[in-house]
Scaffold this motif. Sequence first.
Motif, short mmCIF file in Angstrom:
data_model
loop_
_atom_site.label_atom_id
_atom_site.label_comp_id
_atom_site.label_asym_id
_atom_site.label_seq_id
_atom_site.Cartn_x
_atom_site.Cartn_y
_atom_site.Cartn_z
N LEU A 1 0.83 -1.20 0.00
CA LEU A 1 0.00 0.00 0.00
C LEU A 1 0.87 1.25 0.00
CD1 LEU A 1 -2.85 1.26 0.21
CD2 LEU A 1 -2.59 1.17 2.71
N ARG A 2 1.94 1.22 0.76
CA ARG A 2 2.84 2.38 0.79
C ARG A 2 3.47 2.60 -0.58
NH1 ARG A 2 6.81 2.42 5.74
NH2 ARG A 2 4.76 2.51 6.73
N SER A 3 3.84 1.52 -1.26
CA SER A 3 4.41 1.64 -2.60
C SER A 3 3.38 2.16 -3.59
CB SER A 3 4.93 0.27 -3.05
OG SER A 3 5.38 0.31 -4.38
N LEU A 4 2.16 1.67 -3.48
CA LEU A 4 1.10 2.06 -4.42
C LEU A 4 0.74 3.53 -4.31
CD1 LEU A 4 -1.16 1.15 -6.45
CD2 LEU A 4 -2.59 0.70 -4.44
N THR A 5 0.79 4.08 -3.09
CA THR A 5 0.32 5.45 -2.86
C THR A 5 1.44 6.44 -2.54
OG1 THR A 5 -0.02 5.06 -0.49
CG2 THR A 5 -1.86 4.55 -1.97
N GLY A 6 2.67 5.99 -2.63
CA GLY A 6 3.77 6.89 -2.27
C GLY A 6 3.73 7.30 -0.81
N GLY A 7 3.22 6.41 0.04
CA GLY A 7 3.15 6.71 1.47
C GLY A 7 1.97 7.56 1.88
N ARG A 8 1.01 7.77 0.97
CA ARG A 8 -0.12 8.66 1.25
C ARG A 8 -1.37 7.91 1.71
NH1 ARG A 8 3.03 10.92 -2.60
NH2 ARG A 8 3.33 13.19 -2.57
N ALA A 9 -1.16 6.78 2.33
CA ALA A 9 -2.30 6.00 2.82
C ALA A 9 -1.87 5.23 4.06
CB ALA A 9 -2.81 5.04 1.75
N ARG A 10 -2.84 4.92 4.87
CA ARG A 10 -2.62 4.07 6.04
C ARG A 10 -3.85 3.19 6.20
NH1 ARG A 10 -4.08 9.12 7.72
NH2 ARG A 10 -5.79 9.29 9.22
N PHE A 11 -3.69 2.09 6.94
CA PHE A 11 -4.81 1.18 7.07
C PHE A 11 -4.78 0.48 8.41
CE2 PHE A 11 -1.68 -2.00 6.26
CZ PHE A 11 -2.23 -3.22 6.65
N LYS A 12 -5.91 -0.08 8.76
CA LYS A 12 -5.99 -0.98 9.91
C LYS A 12 -6.93 -2.11 9.53
CE LYS A 12 -9.27 2.14 12.24
NZ LYS A 12 -9.51 2.91 13.48
N ALA A 13 -6.68 -3.27 10.10
CA ALA A 13 -7.44 -4.47 9.73
C ALA A 13 -7.81 -5.24 10.98
CB ALA A 13 -6.63 -5.35 8.78
N GLU A 14 -8.97 -5.88 10.92
CA GLU A 14 -9.46 -6.68 12.04
C GLU A 14 -10.17 -7.91 11.49
OE1 GLU A 14 -12.55 -6.22 15.84
OE2 GLU A 14 -12.55 -4.76 14.20
N ARG A 15 -9.79 -9.09 11.99
CA ARG A 15 -10.44 -10.32 11.52
C ARG A 15 -11.91 -10.32 11.96
NH1 ARG A 15 -7.48 -15.61 13.23
NH2 ARG A 15 -5.92 -14.63 11.89
N VAL A 16 -12.78 -10.66 11.00
CA VAL A 16 -14.21 -10.62 11.30
C VAL A 16 -14.90 -11.96 11.08
CG1 VAL A 16 -14.51 -8.16 10.92
CG2 VAL A 16 -14.69 -9.72 8.97
N ALA A 17 -14.38 -12.82 10.23
CA ALA A 17 -15.09 -14.06 9.93
C ALA A 17 -14.19 -15.00 9.16
CB ALA A 17 -16.35 -13.76 9.10
N TYR A 18 -14.69 -16.23 8.99
CA TYR A 18 -14.08 -17.20 8.08
C TYR A 18 -15.08 -17.49 6.98
CZ TYR A 18 -9.81 -18.47 10.57
OH TYR A 18 -8.55 -18.45 11.13
N GLU A 19 -14.61 -17.55 5.75
CA GLU A 19 -15.47 -17.87 4.62
C GLU A 19 -14.81 -18.96 3.78
OE1 GLU A 19 -16.46 -14.41 2.38
OE2 GLU A 19 -17.41 -13.38 4.08
N ILE A 20 -15.62 -19.68 3.02
CA ILE A 20 -15.10 -20.75 2.16
C ILE A 20 -14.15 -20.15 1.13
CG2 ILE A 20 -15.71 -22.49 0.45
CD1 ILE A 20 -18.32 -22.91 1.96
N LEU A 21 -12.98 -20.74 1.01
CA LEU A 21 -11.97 -20.26 0.07
C LEU A 21 -12.48 -20.38 -1.35
CD1 LEU A 21 -8.99 -19.42 -0.57
CD2 LEU A 21 -8.47 -21.87 -0.66
N SER A 22 -12.42 -19.28 -2.06
CA SER A 22 -12.78 -19.30 -3.48
C SER A 22 -11.49 -19.38 -4.28
CB SER A 22 -13.55 -18.02 -3.85
OG SER A 22 -12.79 -16.87 -3.56
N GLY A 23 -11.39 -20.35 -5.15
CA GLY A 23 -10.17 -20.51 -5.92
C GLY A 23 -9.23 -21.50 -5.26
N ALA A 24 -8.04 -21.58 -5.83
CA ALA A 24 -7.06 -22.57 -5.39
C ALA A 24 -6.35 -22.10 -4.13
CB ALA A 24 -6.04 -22.81 -6.50
N LEU A 25 -5.94 -23.05 -3.34
CA LEU A 25 -5.16 -22.77 -2.14
C LEU A 25 -3.74 -22.39 -2.56
CD1 LEU A 25 -5.34 -22.98 1.01
CD2 LEU A 25 -4.34 -25.26 0.76
#
Length: 678
Positions: free
Chosen positions: A648-672
């Motif tokens: 994200l830092r590379s994509l925005t030149g350092g002009r973004a920040r984020f936070k993440a929190e686990r909320v659930a488990y879902e069935i994997l779509s696509g290959a492992l």
Amino acid sequence: MAVEPEKIRNVALVGSQGSGKTTLAEAMLYRAGTIERTGRVEDGTTVCDFSPEEKAAGHSQSLALASFDWHGHKINLIDTPGAPDYAGELHAAFQVADLLVFVIDASSGVDHRATAIWHQAADAGLARIVFINKLDREHASFENVLAELQDAFGAGIAPLELPIGNGPNFHGIADLITDKAYIYDSGSAEEAEIPAEMEDQEQEVHEQLIEGIVVADDDMLERYLEGDVPNPAELEVVLGRGVADGSVFPVVCGSATGPIAVDRLVNFLVEIGPPPTDRTITVTMSDIDTEPACDPGGDQLACVFKTISDDYVGQISLFRVLSGTIRRDDNLTNSSTGNSERLRGLVSLVGGKQQDINSVSAGDIGGVTKLQQTHTGDTLTNAGRAVIQLEPWPEPVLAYGLVPRTRAAEDKLGTGLRRLIDEDPSLQLERSEETHQTLLWGLGEAHLRLAISRLDRMGIEVDTEDMRVPYRQTITGTGDAEGKHKKQSGGHGQFGVAYVRIEPLARGAGFEFVDAISGGSIPRQYIPAVEAGVREAMADGASLGFPIVDIKATVYDGKHHSVDSSEFSFNMAGKLAFNAAFAQAGPVVLEPMARVEITVSSEYQGDVMGDLSSRRGQVQGTESGPWGEQVIHAVVPESELVRYAIELRSLTGGRARFKAERVAYEILSGALPEAATA
């Protein structure tokens, strides 16, 4: 000797990496006579970049405290790193500084990092002034930077000085309050008249400044309208009030390498900078919120805002005294732990050097050596239970898995990590039971590399790996199977048969075991062994090795032998039955999903949203942030976020920040991913 609170200035130098903060600190210490010659960041000889890691990197990585005297005042100068990976150090400085000096490079101007720090300071309600540095560089432009400041931060930006000369010809400043010039051709300030070629410009800006100051005081404004121009001392009083309440942000200028006008900057810190008595900090005492007075005679109350490991004296805890006077050999209580600490060694710091002192009074900052059970963020007091309400440390966003290289490193790793986290609460430790990793979380790649380097300096060698995603498995249908464990090897044999039926439960329900045995086909004492075998099989994760969850298992029949059956036999029968039933029941892989909040400059909003789509993210909405940014809300698979802090830092030149929190488990779509099964 103790210093009166009114004569203390707690000042933090803040700004982007490379703006010259550490060099400015060096110049201030030199002008104050604290050091005999100035060092260079490039040579690793500065006072404030004293750790081996900082000397090797050529930039600040942690805050440094350097205290010095200036015209009867004590200035506690806090030099902070500019890179976002070390935002925890900036956060610590914000807890104790009463004034921030924003250092801006005159050749590069106001960048996104300086803007982000300014917004943090505004949210914290901290007083600010601006020092436009490096005016002796090629392509330096005071006018351009001033315009950028006014455009970015509004009408409160108030220039107090104008530079005399441009680029390499910069050699002095024009004081807009006194209408005097100060020339540094000899190395020290020499008062002179304003150069003729800039008289008109200086007079115009001077009048704008005076008008901007007097409107903040009704009596002064009335006098001014009647033709009575306030004297400089009167103007400074009103200006100081504007700085303290966050409505005026003076702009001064100079060059730290000259050093040119650095002495004038320190004068301003003393003349218009707020003393610690102006700042109120909330303390919870016996469950009641209060704002203790900055009184040297009050109850003893201090907050530890930084812990440093010194190769010679061990741990040094930096603290600010909110109330009372702390003396050598005092016994104070740590409100976080309830333990008593004896303050045997009080010190004043100038970078990595300490000087023994006898006391630290209200409003002042000092250090104490070798506290046994006190860490960053703790409160020391003699007033019962008193907890200072600090802002929470920045949340880490990137994790490395740590793998000790040797048995000796493995034995010492826990102690080393605890020491790192005691020093820097923006680091966090996690031991994942599902992926069997020891994870160290930090604010970015450079932050984690620094932590690894410090472990190495402790003699703890580790390798790093990416965080593994804690996949799980479940079923989509039902399965029914027999598990038979039969073995004969002389003497008593092993015999147990269990029939187990499995079916899916709702997501997040966990595990349910049902005993449906009737007629004694499995003796009652062996039923727990069957359940234990099923649980072990679920933990083992069949062929993929991921834990199996959200299943109801029913044992409904079986066989036993009066001599050869045992708990072990039925434990194995339970495992075998479960594994066979699991293969029939439509097994699927579950992947963890995270709720993500990304704050990004509006010009990068489209890029970020497109990138989220490529990561199988589901954008749930956007909103405007308090400073004009865009806040994107999305749900994204955690496997797509392992290195998102870097990407994200590379994509925005350092002009973004984020936070993440686990909320659930879902069935994997696509290959492992292949890495998940490696």
